[in-house]
Design a protein around this motif. Structure first.
Motif, PDB file in Angstrom:
ATOM      1  N   ARG A  31       0.813  -1.217   0.000  1.00 26.10           N
ATOM      2  CA  ARG A  31       0.000   0.000   0.000  1.00 26.10           C
ATOM      3  C   ARG A  31       0.846   1.266   0.000  1.00 26.10           C
ATOM      4  NH1 ARG A  31      -3.379  -1.690   5.163  1.00 26.10           N
ATOM      5  NH2 ARG A  31      -1.257  -2.403   5.656  1.00 26.10           N
ATOM      6  N   TRP A  32       2.141   1.083   0.156  1.00 24.49           N
ATOM      7  CA  TRP A  32       3.028   2.227   0.099  1.00 24.49           C
ATOM      8  C   TRP A  32       3.343   2.560  -1.348  1.00 24.49           C
ATOM      9  CZ3 TRP A  32       6.818   4.150   4.056  1.00 24.49           C
ATOM     10  CH2 TRP A  32       6.352   3.924   5.352  1.00 24.49           C
ATOM     11  N   CYS A  33       3.610   3.822  -1.614  1.00 24.10           N
ATOM     12  CA  CYS A  33       4.129   4.222  -2.907  1.00 24.10           C
ATOM     13  C   CYS A  33       5.652   4.140  -2.862  1.00 24.10           C
ATOM     14  CB  CYS A  33       3.712   5.644  -3.240  1.00 24.10           C
ATOM     15  SG  CYS A  33       4.419   6.228  -4.795  1.00 24.10           S
ATOM     16  N   MET A  34       6.205   3.414  -3.811  1.00 29.27           N
ATOM     17  CA  MET A  34       7.660   3.354  -3.969  1.00 29.27           C
ATOM     18  C   MET A  34       7.988   3.960  -5.328  1.00 29.27           C
ATOM     19  SD  MET A  34       8.617   1.785  -1.191  1.00 29.27           S
ATOM     20  CE  MET A  34      10.305   1.312  -1.550  1.00 29.27           C
ATOM     21  N   ALA A  35       8.993   4.797  -5.359  1.00 33.02           N
ATOM     22  CA  ALA A  35       9.272   5.519  -6.594  1.00 33.02           C
ATOM     23  C   ALA A  35      10.759   5.686  -6.828  1.00 33.02           C
ATOM     24  CB  ALA A  35       8.603   6.890  -6.548  1.00 33.02           C
ATOM     25  N   TRP A  36      11.101   5.912  -8.076  1.00 34.08           N
ATOM     26  CA  TRP A  36      12.442   6.300  -8.478  1.00 34.08           C
ATOM     27  C   TRP A  36      12.380   7.732  -8.999  1.00 34.08           C
ATOM     28  CZ3 TRP A  36      16.644   3.468  -7.413  1.00 34.08           C
ATOM     29  CH2 TRP A  36      16.484   2.101  -7.172  1.00 34.08           C
ATOM     30  N   PHE A  37      13.267   8.560  -8.481  1.00 38.90           N
ATOM     31  CA  PHE A  37      13.465   9.913  -8.965  1.00 38.90           C
ATOM     32  C   PHE A  37      14.888   9.999  -9.504  1.00 38.90           C
ATOM     33  CE2 PHE A  37       9.880  12.525  -7.368  1.00 38.90           C
ATOM     34  CZ  PHE A  37       9.239  11.590  -6.577  1.00 38.90           C
ATOM     35  N   ARG A  38      15.143  11.006 -10.313  1.00 38.03           N
ATOM     36  CA  ARG A  38      16.509  11.265 -10.757  1.00 38.03           C
ATOM     37  C   ARG A  38      16.757  12.760 -10.809  1.00 38.03           C
ATOM     38  NH1 ARG A  38      16.254   9.179 -17.083  1.00 38.03           N
ATOM     39  NH2 ARG A  38      15.007  10.904 -17.925  1.00 38.03           N
ATOM     40  N   GLN A  39      18.028  13.077 -10.655  1.00 41.79           N
ATOM     41  CA  GLN A  39      18.429  14.484 -10.673  1.00 41.79           C
ATOM     42  C   GLN A  39      19.769  14.612 -11.363  1.00 41.79           C
ATOM     43  OE1 GLN A  39      18.603  16.403  -6.812  1.00 41.79           O
ATOM     44  NE2 GLN A  39      18.293  18.403  -7.740  1.00 41.79           N
ATOM     45  N   ALA A  40      19.783  15.379 -12.431  1.00 43.40           N
ATOM     46  CA  ALA A  40      21.017  15.681 -13.144  1.00 43.40           C
ATOM     47  C   ALA A  40      21.539  17.030 -12.641  1.00 43.40           C
ATOM     48  CB  ALA A  40      20.749  15.731 -14.641  1.00 43.40           C
ATOM     49  N   PRO A  41      22.822  17.286 -12.798  1.00 44.45           N
ATOM     50  CA  PRO A  41      23.389  18.563 -12.339  1.00 44.45           C
ATOM     51  C   PRO A  41      22.644  19.747 -12.938  1.00 44.45           C
ATOM     52  CG  PRO A  41      25.132  17.043 -12.885  1.00 44.45           C
ATOM     53  CD  PRO A  41      23.861  16.389 -13.327  1.00 44.45           C
ATOM     54  N   GLY A  42      22.256  20.695 -12.082  1.00 38.51           N
ATOM     55  CA  GLY A  42      21.573  21.889 -12.538  1.00 38.51           C
ATOM     56  C   GLY A  42      20.111  21.718 -12.849  1.00 38.51           C
ATOM     57  N   LYS A  43      19.577  20.524 -12.613  1.00 36.00           N
ATOM     58  CA  LYS A  43      18.170  20.262 -12.905  1.00 36.00           C
ATOM     59  C   LYS A  43      17.426  19.864 -11.640  1.00 36.00           C
ATOM     60  CE  LYS A  43      18.789  18.952 -17.736  1.00 36.00           C
ATOM     61  NZ  LYS A  43      18.481  17.934 -18.789  1.00 36.00           N
ATOM     62  N   GLU A  44      16.106  19.988 -11.682  1.00 33.45           N
ATOM     63  CA  GLU A  44      15.285  19.583 -10.550  1.00 33.45           C
ATOM     64  C   GLU A  44      15.173  18.060 -10.487  1.00 33.45           C
ATOM     65  OE1 GLU A  44      12.280  23.444 -10.220  1.00 33.45           O
ATOM     66  OE2 GLU A  44      11.493  21.447 -10.599  1.00 33.45           O
ATOM     67  N   ARG A  45      14.912  17.587  -9.278  1.00 26.99           N
ATOM     68  CA  ARG A  45      14.677  16.158  -9.103  1.00 26.99           C
ATOM     69  C   ARG A  45      13.294  15.816  -9.651  1.00 26.99           C
ATOM     70  NH1 ARG A  45      16.298  13.476  -3.432  1.00 26.99           N
ATOM     71  NH2 ARG A  45      18.143  14.680  -4.018  1.00 26.99           N
ATOM     72  N   GLY A  46      13.248  14.858 -10.538  1.00 20.26           N
ATOM     73  CA  GLY A  46      11.989  14.505 -11.178  1.00 20.26           C
ATOM     74  C   GLY A  46      11.676  13.026 -11.061  1.00 20.26           C
ATOM     75  N   ARG A  47      10.399  12.731 -11.044  1.00 19.64           N
ATOM     76  CA  ARG A  47       9.963  11.342 -10.914  1.00 19.64           C
ATOM     77  C   ARG A  47      10.173  10.602 -12.222  1.00 19.64           C
ATOM     78  NH1 ARG A  47       3.814   9.631  -9.365  1.00 19.64           N
ATOM     79  NH2 ARG A  47       3.456  10.826 -11.275  1.00 19.64           N
TER      80      ARG A  47
END
Length: 122
Positions: A31-47
């Motif tokens: 029932r939990w949400c598990m996710a992967w995000f990524r963040q490149a240099p100079g960019k926002e963290r995105g799902r």
């Protein structure tokens, strides 16, 4: 207290594959949400991708058809299979958990891993 630990990052050439793993300790269930995000240099963290319950999954448009998210509830481990990698996929990848439904907002997730670097060369 939930703790998350990612592994599996590395350097590959474009077109290659990697599988990221995220081992969760503490209480999580389907029932939990598990996710992967990524963040490149100079960019926002995105799902990048998310999974909730048995059947609901989400993929960012940029990774649809190339990445697959899955979870082994018995091992309490989240995976991200990444195929046909592109240089634009280069980023730090983070595993995140939330004890409610999934949202696209990083700040809605209280639990994070330390991140694993993925570098794709052309």
């Amino acid at each position: 207290q939930v703790q998350l630990m990612e592994s599996g990052g590395g350097s590959v050439q474009a077109g290659g594959s990697l599988r990221l793993s995220c081992a969760a300790s503490g209480y999580t269930d389907s029932r939990w949400c598990m996710a992967w995000f990524r963040q490149a240099p100079g960019k926002e963290r995105g799902r990048v991708a998310a999974i909730h319950s048995v059947s609901w999954t989400f993929y960012a448009d940029s990774v649809k058809g190339r990445f697959t998210i899955s979870k082994d509830n018995a091992k309490n481990t989240l995976y991200l299979q990444m195929d046909s990698l592109k240089p634009d996929d280069t980023a730090m990848y983070y595993c995140a958990a939330r004890g409610r439904v999934c949202t696209p907002v990083a700040t809605d997730f209280p639990y994070w891993g330390q991140g694993t670097q993925v570098t794709v060369s052309s």
